[in-house]
Design a protein around this motif. Sequence first.
Motif, PDB file in Angstrom:
ATOM      1  N   ALA A   1      10.146  -4.793  -3.826  1.00  0.00           N
ATOM      2  CA  ALA A   1       9.552  -6.066  -3.408  1.00  0.00           C
ATOM      3  C   ALA A   1      10.204  -6.569  -2.119  1.00  0.00           C
TER       4      ALA A   1
ATOM      5  N   ASN B   1       3.928  -8.136   1.288  1.00  0.00           N
ATOM      6  CA  ASN B   1       4.157  -9.164   0.275  1.00  0.00           C
ATOM      7  C   ASN B   1       5.146 -10.181   0.866  1.00  0.00           C
ATOM      8  N   GLN B   2       6.091 -10.616   0.106  1.00  0.00           N
ATOM      9  CA  GLN B   2       7.093 -11.599   0.564  1.00  0.00           C
ATOM     10  C   GLN B   2       8.445 -10.903   0.669  1.00  0.00           C
TER      11      GLN B   2
ATOM     12  N   TYR C   1       6.578  -1.600  -9.918  1.00  0.00           N
ATOM     13  CA  TYR C   1       6.195  -2.438  -8.768  1.00  0.00           C
ATOM     14  C   TYR C   1       4.955  -1.888  -8.078  1.00  0.00           C
TER      15      TYR C   1
ATOM     16  N   PHE D   1       1.831  -2.659 -10.328  1.00  0.00           N
ATOM     17  CA  PHE D   1       1.454  -4.057 -10.484  1.00  0.00           C
ATOM     18  C   PHE D   1       1.146  -4.739  -9.157  1.00  0.00           C
ATOM     19  N   VAL D   2       1.736  -4.265  -8.071  1.00  0.00           N
ATOM     20  CA  VAL D   2       1.570  -4.989  -6.806  1.00  0.00           C
ATOM     21  C   VAL D   2       1.146  -4.075  -5.648  1.00  0.00           C
TER      22      VAL D   2
ATOM     23  N   LEU E   1      -2.287  -2.428  -5.332  1.00  0.00           N
ATOM     24  CA  LEU E   1      -3.421  -3.359  -5.353  1.00  0.00           C
ATOM     25  C   LEU E   1      -3.566  -4.156  -4.071  1.00  0.00           C
TER      26      LEU E   1
ATOM     27  N   GLU F   1     -13.642 -10.408   0.668  1.00  0.00           N
ATOM     28  CA  GLU F   1     -13.173 -11.586  -0.056  1.00  0.00           C
ATOM     29  C   GLU F   1     -13.580 -12.885   0.623  1.00  0.00           C
TER      30      GLU F   1
ATOM     31  N   ILE G   1      -3.052 -20.080  -2.621  1.00  0.00           N
ATOM     32  CA  ILE G   1      -2.056 -19.827  -3.649  1.00  0.00           C
ATOM     33  C   ILE G   1      -0.753 -20.583  -3.445  1.00  0.00           C
ATOM     34  N   SER G   2      -0.589 -21.211  -2.278  1.00  0.00           N
ATOM     35  CA  SER G   2       0.677 -21.899  -2.041  1.00  0.00           C
ATOM     36  C   SER G   2       0.443 -23.378  -1.801  1.00  0.00           C
TER      37      SER G   2
ATOM     38  N   LYS H   1      -9.828  -9.464  -7.293  1.00  0.00           N
ATOM     39  CA  LYS H   1      -8.793 -10.384  -6.863  1.00  0.00           C
ATOM     40  C   LYS H   1      -8.110 -11.022  -8.071  1.00  0.00           C
TER      41      LYS H   1
ATOM     42  N   VAL I   1      -7.676  -9.704 -10.948  1.00  0.00           N
ATOM     43  CA  VAL I   1      -6.767  -8.706 -11.494  1.00  0.00           C
ATOM     44  C   VAL I   1      -5.491  -8.654 -10.672  1.00  0.00           C
ATOM     45  N   ARG I   2      -5.679  -8.584  -9.358  1.00  0.00           N
ATOM     46  CA  ARG I   2      -4.532  -8.498  -8.461  1.00  0.00           C
ATOM     47  C   ARG I   2      -3.604  -9.699  -8.595  1.00  0.00           C
TER      48      ARG I   2
ATOM     49  N   LEU J   1      -1.959  -9.692 -12.163  1.00  0.00           N
ATOM     50  CA  LEU J   1      -0.864  -8.737 -12.347  1.00  0.00           C
ATOM     51  C   LEU J   1       0.388  -9.163 -11.579  1.00  0.00           C
ATOM     52  N   ALA J   2       0.188  -9.644 -10.356  1.00  0.00           N
ATOM     53  CA  ALA J   2       1.342 -10.082  -9.571  1.00  0.00           C
ATOM     54  C   ALA J   2       2.030 -11.271 -10.243  1.00  0.00           C
TER      55      ALA J   2
ATOM     56  N   VAL K   1       9.746 -14.872  -6.711  1.00  0.00           N
ATOM     57  CA  VAL K   1       8.920 -15.219  -5.539  1.00  0.00           C
ATOM     58  C   VAL K   1       8.803 -14.015  -4.609  1.00  0.00           C
ATOM     59  N   HIS K   2       9.884 -13.242  -4.456  1.00  0.00           N
ATOM     60  CA  HIS K   2       9.784 -12.018  -3.660  1.00  0.00           C
ATOM     61  C   HIS K   2       8.781 -11.042  -4.274  1.00  0.00           C
ATOM     62  N   THR K   3       8.706 -11.026  -5.599  1.00  0.00           N
ATOM     63  CA  THR K   3       7.874 -10.039  -6.285  1.00  0.00           C
ATOM     64  C   THR K   3       6.376 -10.291  -6.123  1.00  0.00           C
ATOM     65  N   GLY K   4       5.983 -11.572  -6.136  1.00  0.00           N
ATOM     66  CA  GLY K   4       4.535 -11.808  -6.076  1.00  0.00           C
ATOM     67  C   GLY K   4       4.108 -12.844  -5.056  1.00  0.00           C
ATOM     68  N   GLY K   5       5.058 -13.268  -4.205  1.00  0.00           N
ATOM     69  CA  GLY K   5       4.868 -14.442  -3.355  1.00  0.00           C
ATOM     70  C   GLY K   5       3.604 -14.477  -2.527  1.00  0.00           C
ATOM     71  N   LYS K   6       3.309 -13.402  -1.833  1.00  0.00           N
ATOM     72  CA  LYS K   6       2.163 -13.439  -0.940  1.00  0.00           C
ATOM     73  C   LYS K   6       0.895 -12.929  -1.636  1.00  0.00           C
ATOM     74  N   VAL K   7       0.996 -12.562  -2.919  1.00  0.00           N
ATOM     75  CA  VAL K   7      -0.185 -12.098  -3.640  1.00  0.00           C
ATOM     76  C   VAL K   7      -0.748 -13.202  -4.520  1.00  0.00           C
ATOM     77  N   SER K   8       0.106 -13.756  -5.378  1.00  0.00           N
ATOM     78  CA  SER K   8      -0.360 -14.814  -6.283  1.00  0.00           C
ATOM     79  C   SER K   8       0.267 -16.161  -5.962  1.00  0.00           C
ATOM     80  N   GLY K   9       1.206 -16.182  -5.033  1.00  0.00           N
ATOM     81  CA  GLY K   9       1.941 -17.404  -4.766  1.00  0.00           C
ATOM     82  C   GLY K   9       3.167 -17.517  -5.656  1.00  0.00           C
TER      83      GLY K   9
ATOM     84  N   HIS L   1       3.693 -18.726  -8.705  1.00  0.00           N
ATOM     85  CA  HIS L   1       3.967 -20.045  -9.294  1.00  0.00           C
ATOM     86  C   HIS L   1       4.947 -19.900 -10.453  1.00  0.00           C
TER      87      HIS L   1
END
Lengths: 305, 305, 305, 305
Positions: free
Chosen positions: A180, A186-187, A264, A267-268, A271, A281, A289-290, D24, D26-27, D30-31, D74-82, D84
């Motif tokens: 990640a 990603n981030q 990773y 899941f990320v 995708l 999209e 999302i933010s 989207k 799904v993406r 998962l994130a 946040v590093h793991t999914g930050g720019k995909v799902s935000g 939260h």
Amino acid sequence: MLEEGKVEELNNTRRRTTWWIRKKHVRVGLAETLSTFVMMVFGLGSVAQVVTGGGFGDYLSINLGFGLGVAMGVHTGGKVSGAHMNAAVTFTMCVLGRLSWKMLPVYVIAQLLGSFTAAGTVFTLYYDAIYQYCEGNFTVFGPKATAGIFATYPAPYLSIQAGFLDQVLGTAMLLLCLMALADKRNQPAPAGGEPVAIGALILLIGVSMGSNSGYAINPTRDLGPRVFTAIAGWGLDVFRAGNNWWWVPLVAPLVGGVTGALIYKAFVELLHPTQEDKKAEHSGSSECISLNQCNKNNIGECVNC
Amino acid sequence: MLEEGKVEELNNTRRRTTWWIRKKHVRVGLAETLSTFVMMVFGLGSVAQVVTGGGFGDYLSINLGFGLGVAMGVHTGGKVSGAHMNAAVTFTMCVLGRLSWKMLPVYVIAQLLGSFTAAGTVFTLYYDAIYQYCEGNFTVFGPKATAGIFATYPAPYLSIQAGFLDQVLGTAMLLLCLMALADKRNQPAPAGGEPVAIGALILLIGVSMGSNSGYAINPTRDLGPRVFTAIAGWGLDVFRAGNNWWWVPLVAPLVGGVTGALIYKAFVELLHPTQEDKKAEHSGSSECISLNQCNKNNIGECVNC
Amino acid sequence: MLEEGKVEELNNTRRRTTWWIRKKHVRVGLAETLSTFVMMVFGLGSVAQVVTGGGFGDYLSINLGFGLGVAMGVHTGGKVSGAHMNAAVTFTMCVLGRLSWKMLPVYVIAQLLGSFTAAGTVFTLYYDAIYQYCEGNFTVFGPKATAGIFATYPAPYLSIQAGFLDQVLGTAMLLLCLMALADKRNQPAPAGGEPVAIGALILLIGVSMGSNSGYAINPTRDLGPRVFTAIAGWGLDVFRAGNNWWWVPLVAPLVGGVTGALIYKAFVELLHPTQEDKKAEHSGSSECISLNQCNKNNIGECVNC
Amino acid sequence: MLEEGKVEELNNTRRRTTWWIRKKHVRVGLAETLSTFVMMVFGLGSVAQVVTGGGFGDYLSINLGFGLGVAMGVHTGGKVSGAHMNAAVTFTMCVLGRLSWKMLPVYVIAQLLGSFTAAGTVFTLYYDAIYQYCEGNFTVFGPKATAGIFATYPAPYLSIQAGFLDQVLGTAMLLLCLMALADKRNQPAPAGGEPVAIGALILLIGVSMGSNSGYAINPTRDLGPRVFTAIAGWGLDVFRAGNNWWWVPLVAPLVGGVTGALIYKAFVELLHPTQEDKKAEHSGSSECISLNQCNKNNIGECVNC
């Protein structure tokens, strides 16, 4: 004549190339040795200080010692060898096809050299302190055991299976997060901030996954110092202890590292939308999302507030 | 006529130049004094608070005090004097040919002034606290010893040789990592993040190499406050203690600093590829070293995934 | 006719201007109130948790509570009001001519509002915990004293003079370092990193200058909560305690803040070379000051290695 | 013909769109699952280690475990799902109109999946340690209670009303600061530094608002692990404990999150000057607000010193 000239030239190129490969191997090997050495002197030093000192830090110091030690290790060799300092990282990169298998032994040998030398350095540095603490009895078991300064040993309650799982899980979390931190779509860690981000990750693993067996999550970090202690006076108990624990931190991290990286990916990474997906999209519903985005754009794009 | 004019002009230039040199010496000297003062007030303050206070922090507070103190010191004079705040750093830079030897005394005097004044400030600030803690007996030895607030002393178990090695090693790790943090062709501290990175390094050394003799790793940090305590009531015991320990933090860091810097040079800096090497490598096998690189480019370059 | 039109226009401009000033005052005032509120809820909350909780943190938690609390306060109002959150900072800026004196009351009132409200919030949040801890006796003295959760009190050994000096010195170090962190011609906090840098500075002051009297170093941080406790059940003892200590954190930080800022100005800021100086220096001897610089340039400039 | 073609095309677009929306979902799902999983494995792991281990960290370790755990999440999914990882954040974004309500269930389900799986993972990882600590008695109450490793429970002194307020306040501070960290017209987290800034905020809340009820401030973080413990051996006591506490961390954070966000909007965001305001201000009095600004510009602008 012309052809011979060409062959000559080709041979020259080949020779030069071989030479550069070798030189690169040396360069990468030395940087990897030095980064691992730096990480391990700081890491093992922090354990030695807590074990032998009266009030010079506690468990959190050790977490900081390895966390910041890794950060300094990455600063030491980051752009030369990548500063893996961990055979599980190198192995995972080979499995993912990001590093050729031919480089694996270079890295592993360099890492073992670095961690072995670091163990020797910390032994010398804290010899008086260790000697005074254990009154000259270098033991692996008992209340004044000091072998744990150098290599990892499982808690008494831990079965080998649970210990194996512990090392798989720890290394899986490590590689999952490293993936990640390196994923530019990603981030990721901010440019230049990678050493600190990776150090924080190691600190975090120590704070949350360390009590079972001392979070080796790294075959080369563990083997070098273990062999050193076997030679330096602790004897073969360092291999017998914990129901022959020694092979677990060698094997389990390899399994865990690959598993974490693949999770990773599944899941990320796999995708991540392609350019086409992104276009498509925009004609559908585009969610923000933010907190700093508002869904106000009339072509459906997320815009900053 | 014309020639005389030229000579006149030349003399003017020379005079102006001399004046600027002097002014620069003043500017560098004052900045170095103030940075060292800032570092030392925070550092010594944190020791005073832990030694005299009941529950106002522990060993980690001292590590934070010196770590963040160094960071603030670097902010205070970083772009004016470089904020060495440590004669071992200045000395190593002179040996490496990065600073002229003429500047050495300017730095050393400024650093001694800063650390001496800081010792006086912390003494004044914590006078009531120290007095109440030791009931007015300012001693170097014993359970209520307070000289350790200002200068460093070795643990009872430490021989002079081991202590000398301790200071060599600590300063070697310091300079080795400082070289890495400053090496633009490797993974340096991010722009603007140097103070924090250097502060983290000091914190790390405290966490892993501090229990033997209090990690002076700095001649000027140690001498100024030691002289102050000799004057302020602790007497000449501050020089006698620890088997005349006082000279070790003055000499050993100079040896260690140069050693550490040379190790970094030998293992990493001198092996950095030249532009030609880089070209040559591309025709050979080019390995990727980080998780965010893939070996897919058809001219053999590492590209981001 | 024409002249009347002009007068009309001028009056309009004046009215509009007055309105904008007022609106700006409101905007600055609200942001300053909210930042101070944020800082103080976190800061006082961390003290309440340590005082009343069994094992929920120690002195370092309080240092982190105020340090990171200040960082979040700066994030909350930084680019609107500057997030001084401290009358000593506002006062120093007025003295330095960087803020008009007319704004001083706006800031002070906003800061007092913020810290008073935060004290009320923390009181409500921890009412059950405080009540259970002190068994319903809200006292300023004694082993179960809880007034120290909200305002600062001196250690028993501290004389008023020493306490005054303590607050002068603490605030002087604060402003000295704030000046350095903001000095674009030196080594300032990196762009965007100001909140964290300022937070680290507050953490550092807590770690090294806190045991004498609780490092208020801020008149508005101290007065608001003190008045709140006087009303909420602790009575007028909050003013009597510590030999009428209450006025010290109001007055001493003003003296200290200006002193610290002037010291930075005298030692560093006023000596920054002008463009002309820089040119002149190049014809003289130009020293390199950092490890990543080499003195190799033939016109005497420092260049990166 | 032409019309039919158009209809056909429209249908195609619609179908493609629906497909992308689903993909989207799904993406994002998962994130969000993986980020929540990462945060919770680290967070719960740190609690398990402190509760069961002897000397492997203290309350600060838990603060670090959740703080850095959130950063890694946040590093793991930050720019995909935000990323939260908290239904209160998702809910507040829906109320503010920044996320469509249709996405709420996607996020909530993903978060519950992530936290439930993480609880299972930590249970497996620390099974031996927990078993040995509580001697096989998995209880919610009593001195060897271990349910608190997974979900939050109130302190004995806390009434339900005070507990509700505790969760409202904690989540209000969370969202207030998250709004500030994301506000580009104020002093936001530096680009790329969002994960660390948000992690520091969580650490801060733990350090200052955690002793009353364990700072859940997050419905999905709490419910998943609570359900897991009910199944895994702790039984329905996990719902009965603390006067049926379980619903408080589900409801109160929703109220608190929206409140905090609105407070930031009212005090700061809604008052940001428009371009027109800025112009108008320049003809009025323009105050400088930071130490690095001087009011010297003749058209009234603040300029850097």
